[in-house]
Enzyme design. Sequence first.
Site, short mmCIF file in Angstrom:
data_model
loop_
_atom_site.label_atom_id
_atom_site.label_comp_id
_atom_site.label_asym_id
_atom_site.label_seq_id
_atom_site.Cartn_x
_atom_site.Cartn_y
_atom_site.Cartn_z
N CYS A 64 -62.02 21.67 -38.17
CA CYS A 64 -61.39 22.44 -37.03
C CYS A 64 -61.20 23.84 -37.55
O CYS A 64 -60.38 24.67 -36.61
CB CYS A 64 -59.84 21.80 -37.09
SG CYS A 64 -58.93 21.99 -38.14
N CYS A 67 -59.23 25.31 -42.42
CA CYS A 67 -59.50 25.90 -43.81
C CYS A 67 -59.69 27.30 -43.76
O CYS A 67 -58.81 27.71 -44.78
CB CYS A 67 -60.45 24.97 -44.61
SG CYS A 67 -60.50 23.14 -44.23
N CYS A 167 -62.06 17.20 -44.98
CA CYS A 167 -63.14 16.78 -44.39
C CYS A 167 -64.41 16.90 -45.35
O CYS A 167 -65.32 16.04 -45.43
CB CYS A 167 -63.54 17.53 -42.92
SG CYS A 167 -61.96 17.66 -42.23
N CYS A 205 -55.53 19.31 -46.04
CA CYS A 205 -55.86 19.50 -44.49
C CYS A 205 -54.96 20.21 -43.92
O CYS A 205 -53.93 19.77 -43.28
CB CYS A 205 -56.11 18.00 -43.76
SG CYS A 205 -56.57 17.86 -42.31
N HIS A 242 -44.16 13.32 -55.81
CA HIS A 242 -43.04 12.56 -56.08
C HIS A 242 -41.97 12.95 -57.34
O HIS A 242 -40.89 13.25 -57.41
CB HIS A 242 -43.13 11.13 -55.89
CG HIS A 242 -42.10 10.48 -56.15
ND1 HIS A 242 -41.03 10.16 -55.15
CD2 HIS A 242 -41.73 9.40 -57.07
CE1 HIS A 242 -39.97 9.43 -55.41
NE2 HIS A 242 -40.37 8.76 -56.83
N CYS A 245 -40.41 16.35 -57.25
CA CYS A 245 -39.62 16.71 -55.97
C CYS A 245 -38.47 16.76 -56.04
O CYS A 245 -37.52 16.21 -56.87
CB CYS A 245 -39.88 15.28 -54.96
SG CYS A 245 -39.55 15.63 -53.40
N CYS A 266 -33.78 11.80 -49.87
CA CYS A 266 -35.30 11.63 -49.90
C CYS A 266 -35.94 11.14 -48.57
O CYS A 266 -35.12 10.44 -47.66
CB CYS A 266 -35.39 10.26 -51.08
SG CYS A 266 -36.90 9.61 -50.93
N CYS A 272 -42.68 9.51 -45.92
CA CYS A 272 -43.10 10.55 -47.01
C CYS A 272 -44.03 9.75 -48.07
O CYS A 272 -43.70 8.55 -48.70
CB CYS A 272 -42.12 10.99 -48.06
SG CYS A 272 -42.71 12.25 -49.14
N CYS A 281 -47.92 21.53 -54.45
CA CYS A 281 -47.20 22.14 -53.41
C CYS A 281 -45.55 22.34 -53.60
O CYS A 281 -45.08 23.22 -53.09
CB CYS A 281 -47.30 20.92 -51.92
SG CYS A 281 -48.93 20.64 -51.92
N CYS A 293 -44.06 20.97 -47.12
CA CYS A 293 -44.17 19.85 -46.24
C CYS A 293 -42.65 19.12 -46.37
O CYS A 293 -42.05 18.79 -45.23
CB CYS A 293 -45.16 18.78 -46.33
SG CYS A 293 -46.67 19.75 -46.30
N CYS A 299 -44.29 14.33 -46.90
CA CYS A 299 -46.03 14.73 -47.42
C CYS A 299 -46.77 13.57 -46.77
O CYS A 299 -46.27 12.30 -46.76
CB CYS A 299 -45.76 14.68 -49.11
SG CYS A 299 -47.39 14.65 -49.77
N CYS A 302 -52.30 14.59 -47.94
CA CYS A 302 -53.37 15.25 -47.22
C CYS A 302 -54.68 15.54 -48.24
O CYS A 302 -55.60 15.95 -47.96
CB CYS A 302 -53.02 16.43 -46.37
SG CYS A 302 -53.01 18.06 -47.49
#
Length: 318
Positions: A64, A67, A167, A205, A242, A245, A266, A272, A281, A293, A299, A302
Amino acid sequence: MKDEKQLLEEQQKTTGVSRRSFLKAVTGTAAGIGISQMFNPALVQAMQKALKTHPVLWIQGQGCTGCSVSLLNTVDPSIADVLLKVISLQFHPTIMASEGETAMENLYHIAEAYKGKFSLAVEGAIPMGADGKYCIIGEVGHKEVTMVDAMKDLGAKAGSVLAIGACATYGGIPAAEGNETGATSVMDFFKASGIKTPVVNIPGCPPHPDWIVGSIAHLLTKGIPELDDYGRPTVFFGENIHDNCPRLEAYENGDMAEKMSDPKNCRAELGCKGPDTYADCYKRKWNSGMNWCVDNAVCIGCVEPDFPDGKSPFYEPA
Ligand code: FSX
Ligand code: SF4
Ligand code: SF4
């Protein structure tokens, strides 16, 4: 542009990392760096030297363009500076000025001139159905070039391949249930075609811009980074979301959020997939460090090879 001292001071302010440990981090593990640290003079010098002999060519298949948009979304330093002074991409369908056959001829010319040396960045899956006709990336000598043709030719000639995004790395959304086009990941395509070029997978993604630029920087200055069992650089994808987190304590106490606006509990019951996901992340954050996210949603895993089917439905508990 900011000078080295200013950049280092800012770096220290935002991360608490001292000048000495920052320099050590940059020179020691180039893959650990992010876009915000790209203008360290030692790194720029190393990159510029490497680029003379190792150009980067970026092609797009069934995706798409998210990226590329993610890469372009970096604010400080600007992506223009990163692309012109550091990565110097020689071919990128979305951002280069040239087009049509001239651009395609240049792509093949560079690949031939730097055979076995250049890095091929691949965004999007490779649709193998209908003899590759679902994705035509250009023409050479008035003949259509499909993504399948380009991957066979350029993939075999490249010194290394960076599969960028869900992808290209594992098939992602194009290869999800149904898969009308026969969408295939770079690794599976190479296996089917007998191509042995080494592949570095940068999933997501889309992927975080730091994951893309950091992996390219590592490849150009120090070669292939350490990879996990799924071909991902461990420096970016070695830690469980996790386990790290900020809401882990809430999880352990059984304090579950019932709506996305809940600021601290949570999000497991909202769907999640952090427990099955490995990426940094939680500390790197997105949108120039603004959020990630789990701050706003969940999350969805991805960066994992079974995304999206294995992570669906996204908003229901695993
Ligand atoms: Fe795939 Fe790239 Fe997802 Fe999109 O093109 S990784 S669909 S965000 O952006 O390939
Ligand atoms: Fe784990 Fe997600 Fe809950 Fe964080 S929000 S503790 S990643 S399940
Ligand atoms: Fe992907 Fe999860 Fe990271 Fe979000 S938090 S980018 S869904 S791995």
